[in-house]
Design a protein around this motif. Structure first.
Motif: not given
Length: 323
Positions: A29-55
Motif C-alpha cells: 500500500d502507500d505506506t509500504g505495508a503488504i495488504e495481504i500477507e502469505q498466511d492470510h492469502a492462504h486462509r482466503l484460498l482455503d475458504a474459497y476451496d472449501a466452497a468448491g472454488g477451483r478457478f
C-alpha cells in the motif's frame, strides 16, 4: 454451499462459476505495508476451496510476483490438477530494461518461465495478455503465444482489459485463423452494473467469436457493495473518501440510480447489494465467472453467497435499465 461449474468458453474446460482474484496478494500500500500477507492469502484460498472454488486468477505483476508465489506455495500442498489457474503478462517487470515489458518475444519467453516457477507448475490453464502492445506486431506475439500452447506450457489464451477495442481481438484472432495459431478463447474486461462500456460492439464480437467473458471489478471498486449513500459523505477510509478519481467516476447521480435499484432488489431477495451485483453478472448469458477479490474471509463468504441467489428476468432488467 458448493459452487457450480460452468464451461470456460469453447475450450472444453470447466471452471467455478465465481473465480477468485489475487490482485491484492503481496501488494504494497502507500505506506509500504503488504495488504495481504502469505498466511492470510492462504486462509482466503482455503475458504474459497472449501466452497468448491477451483478457478484462481493471478498475474505476474500482482505484488511484484508475490501473488503467484503465494498461490504456488498453497497449490504445492494440493493436487494441481484439481484447479484451473490463470495468469497474465504485459506490465514492466524490470524498470531499467526496455525489453522487460510488453508482448515482445524476449519478454514473453522470460516471463512464462518465471510465472510457472513461482506457481510451481508445469503449465498454465489460461494465459492472458494483460494489455495490447502497440510496439509489437500482433502476428509476432500471436506466434510466440501459440508456441507456449504447442509446447504444453499453456492450455488456452485470453485477452484482459482490451475493452472497448473489439477490433484488436478480432485482428489477433483473424491472424490466428490464417496461420493456424491458437486464438484467444476468453476475454477479461471490466464489467459490472455501472461500468457498461463493453455492451454493444464488444459483447457482440464476443458472441460472434464464441469468446467467454470473465469480468473483473464486478463490484465497481466497492461502489456496488452498498457502503455509499447518495448525499452522504463517503465512509472514512473508503476509496470514496480518499480517491478523487474514484469519486468522479463512481459517485455520480446516474450510478446512484443503479445502486439504489440494486439495493431494492437486495431487499426483495434477502441478500446484500454486493451479492445482488454479483448475481446480476451470474445471470448474464454471456458471462462465465466474475472475479471476486476479497480481503477478508467474511467478505469472501458474502461474495460466494451470490451463487445461491436467483434473480428473476424482471429484477435483472430493472438493474440493467437503471443506468
Amino acid at each position: 454451499m458448493e459452487l457450480d461449474t460452468v464451461p470456460l468458453g469453447r475450450t472444453g474446460t470447466q471452471v467455478s462459476e465465481l473465480a477468485f482474484g489475487t490482485w491484492r496478494f503481496g501488494r504494497e500500500d502507500d505506506t509500504g505495508a503488504i495488504e495481504i500477507e502469505q498466511d492470510h492469502a492462504h486462509r482466503l484460498l482455503d475458504a474459497y476451496d472449501a466452497a468448491g472454488g477451483r478457478f484462481i486468477d493471478t498475474a505476474d505483476m500482482y505484488g511484484d510476483g508475490r501473488a503467484e508465489t503465494y498461490v504456488g506455495e498453497w497449490l504445492a500442498e494440493r493436487d494441481r490438477e484439481d484447479y484451473v489457474v490463470a495468469s497474465k503478462i504485459y506490465w514492466p517487470t524490470r524498470e531499467a530494461d526496455p525489453n522487460g515489458r510488453g508482448l515482445g518475444r524476449k519478454h514473453l519467453r522470460r516471463q512464462i518461465d518465471r510465472i510457472l516457477d513461482r506457481l510451481g507448475t508445469e503449465y498454465l490453464d489460461l494465459l492472458y495478455i494483460h494489455r495490447w502492445d502497440e510496439a509489437t506486431p500482433a502476428r509476432e506475439f500471436m506466434r510466440t503465444l501459440n508456441g507456449f500452447v504447442r509446447d504444453g506450457r499453456v492450455n488456452y489464451l485470453g485477452a484482459s482489459t482490451l475493452e472497448p477495442n473489439a477490433w484488436k481481438i478480432v485482428k489477433a484472432n483473424e491472424i490466428a485463423r490464417q496461420e493456424s495459431y491458437e486464438p484467444f478463447k476468453v476475454v477479461q474486461p471490466r464489467y459490472n452494473a455501472v461500468n457498461r462500456e463493453i455492451e454493444g460492439e464488444f459483447l457482440d464480437m464476443c458472441y460472434e467469436y464464441d469468446l467467454g467473458v470473465i469480468p473483473w471489478s464486478p463490484l465497481a471498486g466497492g461502489f456496488l457493495s452498498g457502503k455509499y449513500t447518495r448525499g452522504e459523505s463517503p465512509p472514512v477510509g473508503s476509496r470514496g473518501a480518499t480517491d478523487k478519481q474514484f469519486v468522479d467516476s463512481y459517485l455520480t447521480p446516474e450510478n446512484f440510480d443503479v445502486l439504489e435499484e440494486v439495493e431494492a432488489v437486495a431487499e426483495e431477495v434477502d441478500a446484500s447489494p454486493a451479492q445482488v451485483s454479483l448475481a446480476w453478472l451470474l445471470t448474464h448469458e454471456q458471462v462465465i465467472a466474475p472475479i471476486a477479490g476479497a480481503t477478508s474471509i467474511e467478505q469472501l463468504e458474502e461474495d460466494l453467497g451470490a451463487a445461491t441467489i436467483d434473480l428473476t428476468r424482471s429484477q435483472f432488467e430493472r438493474i440493467a435499465t437503471a443506468k
